[in-house]
Write an enzyme that holds these catalytic residues in place. Structure first.
Site, PDB file in Angstrom:
ATOM      1  N   CYS A  32       0.269   6.687   6.740  1.00 40.44           N
ATOM      2  CA  CYS A  32      -0.314   7.063   5.453  1.00 40.44           C
ATOM      3  C   CYS A  32       0.641   7.981   4.697  1.00 40.44           C
ATOM      4  O   CYS A  32       1.012   9.052   5.185  1.00 40.44           O
ATOM      5  CB  CYS A  32      -1.647   7.764   5.691  1.00 40.44           C
TER       6      CYS A  32
ATOM      7  N   CYS B 221       2.459   3.738  -1.004  1.00 35.98           N
ATOM      8  CA  CYS B 221       1.157   3.545  -0.359  1.00 35.98           C
ATOM      9  C   CYS B 221       1.283   2.280   0.467  1.00 35.98           C
ATOM     10  O   CYS B 221       1.851   1.280  -0.005  1.00 35.98           O
ATOM     11  CB  CYS B 221       0.039   3.414  -1.386  1.00 35.98           C
TER      12      CYS B 221
ATOM     13  N   HIS C  13      -0.666   0.012   1.217  1.00 38.94           N
ATOM     14  CA  HIS C  13      -1.304  -1.195   0.697  1.00 38.94           C
ATOM     15  C   HIS C  13      -0.342  -2.003  -0.185  1.00 38.94           C
ATOM     16  O   HIS C  13      -0.471  -3.222  -0.301  1.00 38.94           O
ATOM     17  CB  HIS C  13      -2.529  -0.843  -0.154  1.00 38.94           C
TER      18      HIS C  13
ATOM     19  N   GLU D  52      -7.473  -4.371  -1.214  1.00 34.49           N
ATOM     20  CA  GLU D  52      -8.470  -4.544  -0.152  1.00 34.49           C
ATOM     21  C   GLU D  52      -9.466  -5.655  -0.470  1.00 34.49           C
ATOM     22  O   GLU D  52     -10.092  -6.201   0.445  1.00 34.49           O
ATOM     23  CB  GLU D  52      -9.177  -3.219   0.119  1.00 34.49           C
TER      24      GLU D  52
ATOM     25  N   ASP E  24      -3.560   5.781  10.039  1.00 37.11           N
ATOM     26  CA  ASP E  24      -3.688   5.597   8.600  1.00 37.11           C
ATOM     27  C   ASP E  24      -5.107   5.956   8.187  1.00 37.11           C
ATOM     28  O   ASP E  24      -6.028   5.975   9.003  1.00 37.11           O
ATOM     29  CB  ASP E  24      -3.377   4.153   8.206  1.00 37.11           C
ATOM     30  N   SER E  25      -5.265   6.228   6.911  1.00 37.99           N
ATOM     31  CA  SER E  25      -6.595   6.556   6.397  1.00 37.99           C
ATOM     32  C   SER E  25      -7.536   5.362   6.427  1.00 37.99           C
ATOM     33  O   SER E  25      -8.756   5.524   6.347  1.00 37.99           O
ATOM     34  CB  SER E  25      -6.479   7.086   4.963  1.00 37.99           C
TER      35      SER E  25
END
Length: 263
Positions: A84, A195, A197, A164, A21-22
């Protein structure tokens, strides 16, 4: 060997998986993999030095994806999961062409999960993702090819730093959801969380839309895909190793929080 298929020349059941993942978002995919005990060992690599990918051009994303393949060559993985969405949208073909092991992304499993759960082609589908993922039109084209007629795509990149920061509910998140979705006249029937997240704020998104939409989560979708390819759940030892291109201790701290110390 077709690297898009989950096959391994050394054994029928892959036991060591790489997850790329990024940054930290792919840990939501790791959580699903751990909950279902699919592997003996998961090697996670977050490119935290260069996050976010969602604002970068396609050639840069492809280059980063190929560098990730080189990283995982050091670990003798049986397959690589590109958690990702942005990399899955732009670099999956190039990564497959340069790897000696299967590479699977999250977009196709997510679409298949939606099709299984919501076969009505008149259903209203909302895709939320980074700018680069939305600009690729991968989700939009594949859904339209399946006959879905009411597809809306929104780039919602500002939700990533909010997640985050650990903000998963409350007025800041509510204001951002209103910013992105306030003009939608009708609640969607399903939201593709494009995404990794976004599963952490899935409850808040569903509540914003009145508790109605089905949420398509990359982690659960990839588990369904892997199990359909013959990887049996409940057998793996569940060892997790975490690496990062910068601040690995910070990434491990996020993993400890997001994985609830359960693994």
């Amino acid at each position: 060997m077709n690297p898009s298929k989950i096959q391994n020349p050394k054994s029928k059941i892959p036991r060591r998986a790489g997850v790329f993942d990024s940054g930290a978002g792919g840990l939501t995919v790791v959580r699903s993999l751990l909950e279902h005990r699919l592997f003996d060992e998961i090697v996670y690599y977050g490119d935290t030095a260069r996050v976010p990918y969602g604002t970068k051009d396609a050639n840069t994303i492809i280059r980063y994806g190929l560098e990730a393949v080189e990283f995982f060559n050091n670990f003798d993985v049986d397959l690589l999961i590109t958690a990702c969405n942005t990399v899955s949208a732009h670099a999956l073909g190039e990564m497959r062409s340069k790897s000696a092991y299967p590479v699977t992304g999250v977009i196709e499993p997510g679409i298949l999960a939606l099709e299984r759960a919501l076969p009505d082609r008149e259903a209203r589908i909302l895709i939320i993702a980074t700018r680069a993922t939305i600009a690729s039109e991968r989700y939009q084209r594949e859904l339209e090819a399946l006959g879905y007629r009411n597809v809306t795509a929104r780039q919602t990149g500002m939700l990533v730093p909010i997640v985050e920061e650990g903000i998963e509910d409350g007025p800041v998140l509510e204001a951002m959801l209103a910013h992105y979705f306030g003009d939608l006249e009708t609640a969607p029937d399903a939201v593709i969380l494009g995404c990794t997240h976004f599963p952490l704020i899935a409850d808040a998104i569903r509540e914003y839309f009145g508790g109605k939409p089905l949420m398509i989560h990359s982690g659960e979708a990839i588990v369904e895909h892997l199990e359909a390819e013959g990887i049996r759940g409940g057998e793996g030892r569940n060892e997790l190793k975490i690496f990062a291109s910068d601040n690995v201790e910070g990434l491990r701290a996020i993993a400890q929080r997001w994985l609830d110390d359960g693994f």
